[in-house]
Design a protein around this motif. Structure first.
Motif, PDB file in Angstrom:
ATOM      1  N   VAL A   6       4.408  -7.971  34.922  1.00 21.69           N
ATOM      2  CA  VAL A   6       5.214  -6.744  34.961  1.00 21.69           C
ATOM      3  C   VAL A   6       6.103  -6.760  33.732  1.00 21.69           C
ATOM      4  O   VAL A   6       6.931  -7.672  33.568  1.00 21.69           O
ATOM      5  CB  VAL A   6       6.084  -6.658  36.233  1.00 21.69           C
ATOM      6  N   THR A   7       5.949  -5.777  32.855  1.00 17.38           N
ATOM      7  CA  THR A   7       6.791  -5.748  31.649  1.00 17.38           C
ATOM      8  C   THR A   7       8.102  -5.013  31.948  1.00 17.38           C
ATOM      9  O   THR A   7       8.153  -4.107  32.788  1.00 17.38           O
ATOM     10  CB  THR A   7       6.070  -5.071  30.466  1.00 17.38           C
ATOM     11  N   ALA A   9      10.916  -6.203  33.349  1.00 18.48           N
ATOM     12  CA  ALA A   9      11.206  -6.416  34.769  1.00 18.48           C
ATOM     13  C   ALA A   9      12.588  -7.004  35.011  1.00 18.48           C
ATOM     14  O   ALA A   9      12.920  -7.344  36.133  1.00 18.48           O
ATOM     15  CB  ALA A   9      10.132  -7.318  35.375  1.00 18.48           C
ATOM     16  N   GLY A  14      11.199  -1.869  36.811  1.00 18.52           N
ATOM     17  CA  GLY A  14      10.372  -3.063  36.658  1.00 18.52           C
ATOM     18  C   GLY A  14      10.848  -4.196  37.543  1.00 18.52           C
ATOM     19  O   GLY A  14      10.045  -4.932  38.125  1.00 18.52           O
ATOM     20  N   ALA A  29       7.358 -11.889  34.832  1.00 19.90           N
ATOM     21  CA  ALA A  29       8.256 -10.758  34.604  1.00 19.90           C
ATOM     22  C   ALA A  29       8.778 -10.859  33.182  1.00 19.90           C
ATOM     23  O   ALA A  29       9.325 -11.897  32.804  1.00 19.90           O
ATOM     24  CB  ALA A  29       9.414 -10.821  35.597  1.00 19.90           C
ATOM     25  N   ASN A  80       5.435  -1.322  32.348  1.00 24.24           N
ATOM     26  CA  ASN A  80       6.654  -0.606  32.754  1.00 24.24           C
ATOM     27  C   ASN A  80       7.701  -0.535  31.650  1.00 24.24           C
ATOM     28  O   ASN A  80       8.453   0.435  31.583  1.00 24.24           O
ATOM     29  CB  ASN A  80       7.254  -1.307  33.983  1.00 24.24           C
ATOM     30  N   ALA A  81       7.755  -1.541  30.770  1.00 27.21           N
ATOM     31  CA  ALA A  81       8.837  -1.596  29.768  1.00 27.21           C
ATOM     32  C   ALA A  81       8.895  -0.289  28.989  1.00 27.21           C
ATOM     33  O   ALA A  81       7.865   0.267  28.601  1.00 27.21           O
ATOM     34  CB  ALA A  81       8.613  -2.767  28.814  1.00 27.21           C
TER      35      ALA A  81
END
Ligand SMILES: NC(=O)c1ccc[n+]([C@@H]2O[C@H](COP(=O)([O-])OP(=O)(O)OC[C@H]3O[C@@H](n4cnc5c(N)ncnc54)[C@H](OP(=O)(O)O)[C@@H]3O)[C@@H](O)[C@H]2O)c1
Length: 243
Positions: A6-7, A9, A14, A29, A80-81
């Motif tokens: 998960v970017t 996070a 995130g 993460a 997500n970042a």
């Protein structure tokens, strides 16, 4: 146990995604600057943490190398970042510097991280990839054009990978959050609350990071495995229009 990257996070959406996935996944993460926030996530959930500026080619390669060493196989990538422009500026004044930075972080970074992850997933013939885009992929904000353009580009990236990977057992999904209560909107939260009170969102409330995490969970569990390239709006009904 399935594995996930998960970017972005350390905070916000995130973080909620990583917290949720950590219940039944081994999670890496990533964060950019806020090591303190990432360390608190690690303590809370047992996630591994890794510093990665998603706009850096070297960092993206280092992240995948780290994950390969830890995991052996990658089941889920959550792109997500992302960042808002450092300043909101009217499209008639906004700078090329801000354009380059926002496009590099929000579009180029996840596009090329996905390329690396997809090549790895193809080696084992399975995996799922999620792109966190935004309602800004189609809704116009003339005071942050570069953000809107980056999310429209990322939406296209999701569609392209969905098509390319569909025959390889890899599903690709786009999640489009609406207005979600995180640091990213802290400066305009009150304005959004007022607009929501005046009817901006049919469901009548601001989103929470956990609303997005639940959509990622549905994908992670395989509940949507006969879908790919699907856009999932997590926006309180923002997309609905009525006369
Ligand atoms: N909040 C909303 O209303 C909303 C709506 C639609 C879409 N989104 C999207 O949802 C995603 C998460 O947003 P959020 O609201 O949770 O934001 P946030 O609270 O500002 O958190 C952003 C996260 O991304 C990381 N990050 C920022 N720039 C990075 C870079 N260059 N490389 C790697 N990581 C980076 C940050 O790391 P550090 O902690 O180390 O700085 C942080 O973990 C973004 O893609 C955003 O565009 C948000």
């Amino acid at each position: 146990m399935p594995t996930a990257i998960v970017t972005g996070a350390s905070r916000g959406i995130g973080r909620a995604i990583a917290q949720d996935l950590a219940r039944d996944h081994r999670v890496i993460a990533t964060y950019r600057e806020r090591a303190d926030a990432a360390e608190s996530l690690q303590k809370q959930t047992g996630c591994s943490i890794f510093q990665c500026d998603i706009s850096s080619r070297g960092h993206r390669h280092a992240l995948i190398a780290f994950a390969r060493e830890r995991f052996g196989q990658l089941d889920l990538l959550v792109n997500n970042a992302g960042m808002a422009p450092r300043e909101r500026s009217d499209i008639l004044q906004a700078t090329e510097e801000s354009f380059d930075e926002v496009l590099a972080v929000n579009a180029k970074g996840p596009h090329f991280l996905t390329q690396l992850a997809a090549q790895w997933m193809m080696e084992h013939g399975s995996g799922r990839i999620v792109f966190i885009t935004s309602i800004s992929a189609y809704a116009l904000s003339v005071n942050r054009a570069e953000y809107c353009m980056s999310k429209a580009a990322l939406s296209m990236s999701a569609g392209l990978y969905a098509q390319r990977l569909a025959g390889s057992g890899i599903g690709v999904f786009e999640i489009r959050p609406g207005v979600i209560r995180t640091d990213m909107i802290a400066g305009v939260e009150q304005i959004y609350e007022e607009r929501i009170a005046s009817g901006l969102l049919p469901q009548g409330r601001m989103g929470e990071p956990e609303d997005v995490a639940r959509a990622v969970r549905a994908i992670a569990t395989g509940a949507l495995d006969y879908s790919t390239g699907q856009v999932i709006d997590v926006d309180g009904g923002f997309r609905l229009r009525s006369l």
